[in-house]
Design a protein around this motif. Structure first.
Motif, PDB file in Angstrom:
ATOM      1  N   ASP A 148       0.745  -1.300  -0.568  1.00 33.27           N
ATOM      2  CA  ASP A 148      -0.148   0.122  -0.018  1.00 33.27           C
ATOM      3  C   ASP A 148       1.170   1.683   0.035  1.00 33.27           C
ATOM      4  OD1 ASP A 148       0.932   0.042   2.328  1.00 33.27           O
ATOM      5  OD2 ASP A 148      -0.844  -0.151   3.887  1.00 33.27           O
ATOM      6  N   GLY A 149       2.194   1.032  -0.155  1.00 31.92           N
ATOM      7  CA  GLY A 149       3.087   2.253  -0.149  1.00 31.92           C
ATOM      8  C   GLY A 149       3.448   2.573   1.173  1.00 31.92           C
ATOM      9  N   GLN A 150       3.093   2.022   2.659  1.00 29.80           N
ATOM     10  CA  GLN A 150       3.576   2.691   3.555  1.00 29.80           C
ATOM     11  C   GLN A 150       5.191   2.038   3.939  1.00 29.80           C
ATOM     12  OE1 GLN A 150       0.968   2.524   6.880  1.00 29.80           O
ATOM     13  NE2 GLN A 150      -0.682   1.348   5.804  1.00 29.80           N
ATOM     14  N   HIS A 151       6.021   2.467   4.765  1.00 30.75           N
ATOM     15  CA  HIS A 151       6.991   1.895   4.827  1.00 30.75           C
ATOM     16  C   HIS A 151       7.765   2.036   5.899  1.00 30.75           C
ATOM     17  CE1 HIS A 151       7.998   5.988   4.032  1.00 30.75           C
ATOM     18  NE2 HIS A 151       8.877   5.790   4.417  1.00 30.75           N
ATOM     19  N   CYS A 152       8.593   1.363   7.067  1.00 27.15           N
ATOM     20  CA  CYS A 152       9.244   1.564   8.376  1.00 27.15           C
ATOM     21  C   CYS A 152      10.496   0.634   7.937  1.00 27.15           C
ATOM     22  CB  CYS A 152       8.172   1.112   9.281  1.00 27.15           C
ATOM     23  SG  CYS A 152       8.491  -0.916   9.457  1.00 27.15           S
ATOM     24  N   GLY A 153      11.095   0.860   9.814  1.00 31.95           N
ATOM     25  CA  GLY A 153      12.558   0.168   9.786  1.00 31.95           C
ATOM     26  C   GLY A 153      12.292   0.038  10.400  1.00 31.95           C
ATOM     27  N   LEU A 154      13.336  -1.049  11.111  1.00 27.74           N
ATOM     28  CA  LEU A 154      13.655  -1.954  11.926  1.00 27.74           C
ATOM     29  C   LEU A 154      13.011  -1.464  13.283  1.00 27.74           C
ATOM     30  CD1 LEU A 154      16.814  -4.410  11.115  1.00 27.74           C
ATOM     31  CD2 LEU A 154      13.898  -5.321  11.319  1.00 27.74           C
ATOM     32  N   LYS A 155      12.164  -2.032  14.041  1.00 33.24           N
ATOM     33  CA  LYS A 155      12.149  -1.656  15.902  1.00 33.24           C
ATOM     34  C   LYS A 155      13.797  -1.142  16.449  1.00 33.24           C
ATOM     35  CE  LYS A 155       8.231  -2.966  17.794  1.00 33.24           C
ATOM     36  NZ  LYS A 155       7.172  -3.762  18.595  1.00 33.24           N
ATOM     37  N   ASN A 156      14.319  -2.298  16.019  1.00 37.04           N
ATOM     38  CA  ASN A 156      15.750  -1.623  16.593  1.00 37.04           C
ATOM     39  C   ASN A 156      16.344  -1.700  15.398  1.00 37.04           C
ATOM     40  OD1 ASN A 156      18.402  -2.128  17.427  1.00 37.04           O
ATOM     41  ND2 ASN A 156      18.253  -3.354  18.240  1.00 37.04           N
ATOM     42  N   SER A 157      16.908  -0.302  14.898  1.00 31.99           N
ATOM     43  CA  SER A 157      17.876  -0.710  13.677  1.00 31.99           C
ATOM     44  C   SER A 157      18.579  -0.827  13.822  1.00 31.99           C
ATOM     45  CB  SER A 157      17.752   1.175  13.215  1.00 31.99           C
ATOM     46  OG  SER A 157      18.372   2.058  14.212  1.00 31.99           O
ATOM     47  N   LYS A 158      19.619  -0.877  15.086  1.00 33.85           N
ATOM     48  CA  LYS A 158      21.123  -1.598  14.577  1.00 33.85           C
ATOM     49  C   LYS A 158      21.338  -3.319  14.200  1.00 33.85           C
ATOM     50  CE  LYS A 158      22.635   1.589  18.526  1.00 33.85           C
ATOM     51  NZ  LYS A 158      23.584   1.823  19.337  1.00 33.85           N
ATOM     52  N   GLN A 159      19.729  -3.964  14.642  1.00 37.75           N
ATOM     53  CA  GLN A 159      20.100  -5.589  14.050  1.00 37.75           C
ATOM     54  C   GLN A 159      20.335  -5.791  12.696  1.00 37.75           C
ATOM     55  OE1 GLN A 159      16.057  -6.367  15.754  1.00 37.75           O
ATOM     56  NE2 GLN A 159      16.743  -8.318  16.676  1.00 37.75           N
ATOM     57  N   PHE A 160      20.428  -4.261  11.746  1.00 40.75           N
ATOM     58  CA  PHE A 160      21.005  -4.295  10.256  1.00 40.75           C
ATOM     59  C   PHE A 160      22.355  -3.953  10.581  1.00 40.75           C
ATOM     60  CE2 PHE A 160      21.694  -1.728   6.653  1.00 40.75           C
ATOM     61  CZ  PHE A 160      22.172  -3.365   5.466  1.00 40.75           C
ATOM     62  N   VAL A 161      22.856  -5.304   9.788  1.00 38.82           N
ATOM     63  CA  VAL A 161      24.373  -4.883   9.900  1.00 38.82           C
ATOM     64  C   VAL A 161      25.095  -4.682   8.454  1.00 38.82           C
ATOM     65  CG1 VAL A 161      24.710  -5.478  12.143  1.00 38.82           C
ATOM     66  CG2 VAL A 161      24.948  -7.295  11.257  1.00 38.82           C
TER      67      VAL A 161
END
Length: 163
Positions: free
Chosen positions: A57-70
């Motif tokens: 539907d076009g919405q976007h977000c990130g991880l709840k804890n952004s530090k988990q993406f490495v």
């Protein structure tokens, strides 16, 4: 004969869809999004140093804890793999089908989800630091033993990230 082959292909796709659904539930548990579910994601992209997910539907977000993406492999706009780190220090790899043929059963083109576990926790033996990777889709288990077996990614800061 042709109908039988098509039925087998449909069963294989259905089984793989079920395995990816379980993998996405695992992702929701260990690497939750700010809102929504990994089951609803239509694409994963890296925007600057953050993992962003987009929904149909076009919405976007990130991880709840952004530090988990490495780390990642491939291009930021269309990664071939993403590496996430759980709170226990173990990793999760999301791999994507980046070829010409899109995955017709996963809108985010997710191919597999593998997770890392201490080798000793699985086998009851092994040296400290030995880790095993397990796949949700294929069920294959393998250990990283030698330097050649190590996986290499590009960290958020652009440097090599090796496991």
């Amino acid at each position: 004969m042709k109908a039988q082959i098509q039925q087998t292909e449909l069963e294989n796709i259905s089984t793989e869809c079920q395995k990816l659904t379980v993998a996405k539930q695992y992702l929701d548990q260990h690497c939750p999004l700010e809102f929504g579910s990994h089951k609803e994601v239509s694409s994963y992209v890296v925007y600057y140093n953050h993992l962003m997910v987009f929904f149909a539907d076009g919405q976007h977000c990130g991880l709840k804890n952004s530090k988990q993406f490495v780390a990642l492999c491939g291009h930021r706009e269309s990664p071939s793999a993403l590496l996430l780190k759980k709170s226990d220090g173990m990793h999760i790899e999301l791999s994507f089908d980046t070829g010409c043929e899109p995955r017709h059963y996963d809108r985010a083109h997710l191919n597999d989800v593998q997770y890392e576990t201490p080798l000793s926790a699985v086998t009851g033996e092994g040296e400290a630091g030995s880790r095993m990777w397990m796949s949700f889709v294929s069920g294959v288990q393998y250990a990283l033993v030698t330097q050649q077996d190590r996986k290499c990614y590009r960290a958020k800061n652009g440097e090599d990230y090796q496991l």
